[in-house]
Scaffold this motif. Structure first.
Motif, short mmCIF file in Angstrom:
data_model
loop_
_atom_site.label_atom_id
_atom_site.label_comp_id
_atom_site.label_asym_id
_atom_site.label_seq_id
_atom_site.Cartn_x
_atom_site.Cartn_y
_atom_site.Cartn_z
N PHE A 80 0.81 -1.21 0.00
CA PHE A 80 0.00 0.00 0.00
C PHE A 80 0.85 1.27 0.00
O PHE A 80 0.33 2.36 0.27
CB PHE A 80 -0.98 -0.04 1.18
CG PHE A 80 -1.96 -1.17 1.05
CD1 PHE A 80 -3.14 -0.99 0.36
CD2 PHE A 80 -1.67 -2.43 1.57
CE1 PHE A 80 -4.03 -2.05 0.21
CE2 PHE A 80 -2.54 -3.49 1.42
CZ PHE A 80 -3.73 -3.30 0.74
N HIS A 81 2.13 1.14 -0.33
CA HIS A 81 2.94 2.32 -0.65
C HIS A 81 2.25 3.14 -1.72
O HIS A 81 1.71 2.59 -2.69
CB HIS A 81 4.30 1.87 -1.23
CG HIS A 81 5.43 1.81 -0.25
ND1 HIS A 81 6.02 2.93 0.27
CD2 HIS A 81 6.08 0.75 0.26
CE1 HIS A 81 7.00 2.56 1.08
NE2 HIS A 81 7.06 1.24 1.09
N MET A 82 2.26 4.45 -1.59
CA MET A 82 1.85 5.29 -2.71
C MET A 82 2.86 5.13 -3.83
O MET A 82 4.05 4.91 -3.59
CB MET A 82 1.78 6.76 -2.27
CG MET A 82 0.71 7.06 -1.26
SD MET A 82 0.76 8.81 -0.77
CE MET A 82 -0.52 8.84 0.48
N SER A 83 2.40 5.25 -5.07
CA SER A 83 3.31 5.16 -6.20
C SER A 83 4.27 6.35 -6.19
O SER A 83 4.00 7.39 -5.57
CB SER A 83 2.54 5.16 -7.51
OG SER A 83 1.96 6.43 -7.76
N PHE A 102 1.71 6.09 2.62
CA PHE A 102 0.98 4.86 2.36
C PHE A 102 -0.51 5.15 2.20
O PHE A 102 -1.04 6.11 2.76
CB PHE A 102 1.14 3.87 3.53
CG PHE A 102 2.53 3.29 3.66
CD1 PHE A 102 2.83 2.06 3.11
CD2 PHE A 102 3.52 3.99 4.32
CE1 PHE A 102 4.10 1.53 3.23
CE2 PHE A 102 4.80 3.47 4.44
CZ PHE A 102 5.09 2.23 3.89
N ASP A 103 -1.19 4.28 1.46
CA ASP A 103 -2.65 4.35 1.32
C ASP A 103 -3.26 3.57 2.47
O ASP A 103 -3.70 2.43 2.31
CB ASP A 103 -3.05 3.75 -0.04
CG ASP A 103 -4.57 3.65 -0.21
OD1 ASP A 103 -5.30 4.34 0.53
OD2 ASP A 103 -5.00 2.87 -1.09
N VAL A 104 -3.30 4.21 3.63
CA VAL A 104 -3.77 3.49 4.81
C VAL A 104 -5.26 3.16 4.70
O VAL A 104 -5.70 2.10 5.16
CB VAL A 104 -3.47 4.30 6.10
CG1 VAL A 104 -4.23 5.61 6.14
CG2 VAL A 104 -3.76 3.47 7.34
N GLY A 105 -6.03 4.01 4.03
CA GLY A 105 -7.45 3.71 3.84
C GLY A 105 -7.66 2.46 2.99
O GLY A 105 -8.53 1.63 3.28
N GLY A 106 -6.85 2.32 1.95
CA GLY A 106 -6.95 1.13 1.12
C GLY A 106 -6.55 -0.12 1.88
O GLY A 106 -7.13 -1.21 1.69
N TYR A 107 -5.56 0.01 2.73
CA TYR A 107 -5.10 -1.10 3.57
C TYR A 107 -6.21 -1.55 4.51
O TYR A 107 -6.52 -2.75 4.61
CB TYR A 107 -3.87 -0.63 4.33
CG TYR A 107 -3.13 -1.66 5.15
CD1 TYR A 107 -3.13 -3.01 4.84
CD2 TYR A 107 -2.36 -1.24 6.24
CE1 TYR A 107 -2.41 -3.93 5.59
CE2 TYR A 107 -1.63 -2.14 6.99
CZ TYR A 107 -1.66 -3.48 6.67
OH TYR A 107 -0.93 -4.38 7.42
N VAL A 108 -6.86 -0.59 5.16
CA VAL A 108 -7.94 -0.91 6.09
C VAL A 108 -9.10 -1.58 5.36
O VAL A 108 -9.66 -2.58 5.83
CB VAL A 108 -8.43 0.37 6.81
CG1 VAL A 108 -9.72 0.12 7.58
CG2 VAL A 108 -7.35 0.89 7.76
#
Length: 227
Positions: A80-83, A102-108
């Motif tokens: 979920f690292h940002m590009s 990081f895309d923490v929302g996507g991870y959650v």
């Protein structure tokens, strides 16, 4: 057991020993739990500072659980690292690896799907490309779902929602001096010269490590692996 904030209601258990011994013990405990209800999922997190050995531990644990038929899959935080393009757009590329890169929302959201029992295709991070790659790993069926990363125990900026979705969270604790040496060697292996590597470790990695270590109280177990 965790509180409403996602933190354990009791101090973390501390465990010592070689990494292999600690991993084997955890694998045995998890395999017993999965055997009680093979259709259920147990989300297990390994966290720690950069260079603490958590990726190696995760690989070893996954291999043992796979052999035991107890692994449902993996959802690595680094996927979920940002590009790099997004980091450039946001002006954050110079501190890539910090919590807000990081895309923490996507991870959650992905962890929510895991907990609902869905089949999930999760992204992975390719170190050779220095970029995340979509649908790089698969979670299917019951068993342990393993997730690994630096910030699983953080209690701010959206990361607290990650902790709430992890059933058992283990932190690997390593002295700062050893971390620094490992990290310099790692960055040099990726092509940085020693001066650049040491600078990155000093201004990015070690501050991130301090942030991670301050969240140890939010873990269920803290390991101090012997060399």
């Amino acid at each position: 057991m965790t509180s409403e904030t996602g933190a354990p209601s009791a101090p973390p258990i501390t465990r010592d020993g070689s990494a292999s011994e600690l991993i084997a013990d955890l694998a045995e405990r998890l395999a017993r739990e999965v055997a009680r209800d093979p259709d259920a999922r147990v989300v297990v997190g390994l966290t720690g500072a950069p260079g603490s050995g958590k990726s190696t531990a995760a690989r070893e644990l996954a291999a043992i659980l796979t052999e035991a038929g107890a692994l449902a899959g993996e959802v690595p935080m680094d996927g979920f690292h940002m590009s790099n393009a997004v980091l450039d757009e946001l002006g954050r590329h110079g501190r890539k690896g910090a919590p807000d890169t990081f895309d923490v929302g996507g991870y959650v959201t992905t962890l929510d799907r895991v907990r609902r029992g869905e089949e999930v295709l999760a992204p992975v991070y390719r170190r050779d490309l220095h970029e995340p790659v979509a649908a790089g790993t698969r979670v299917s069926g019951g068993g342990v779902v393993l997730t690994e990363g630096n910030y699983l125990a953080l209690g701010t900026a959206g990361w607290e929602a990650v902790r709430e979705r992890i059933d058992l969270l283990v932190m690997l604790a390593v002295p700062a001096e050893e971390l620094a040496a490992r990290l310099v060697a790692r960055h040099m292996s990726f092509g940085r010269d020693r001066v650049d590597a040491a600078h990155w470790v000093r201004v990015v990695d070690l501050p991130n490590a301090a942030l991670v270590e301050a969240s140890a109280h939010r873990c269920d177990e803290v390991w101090t692996p012997s060399p």
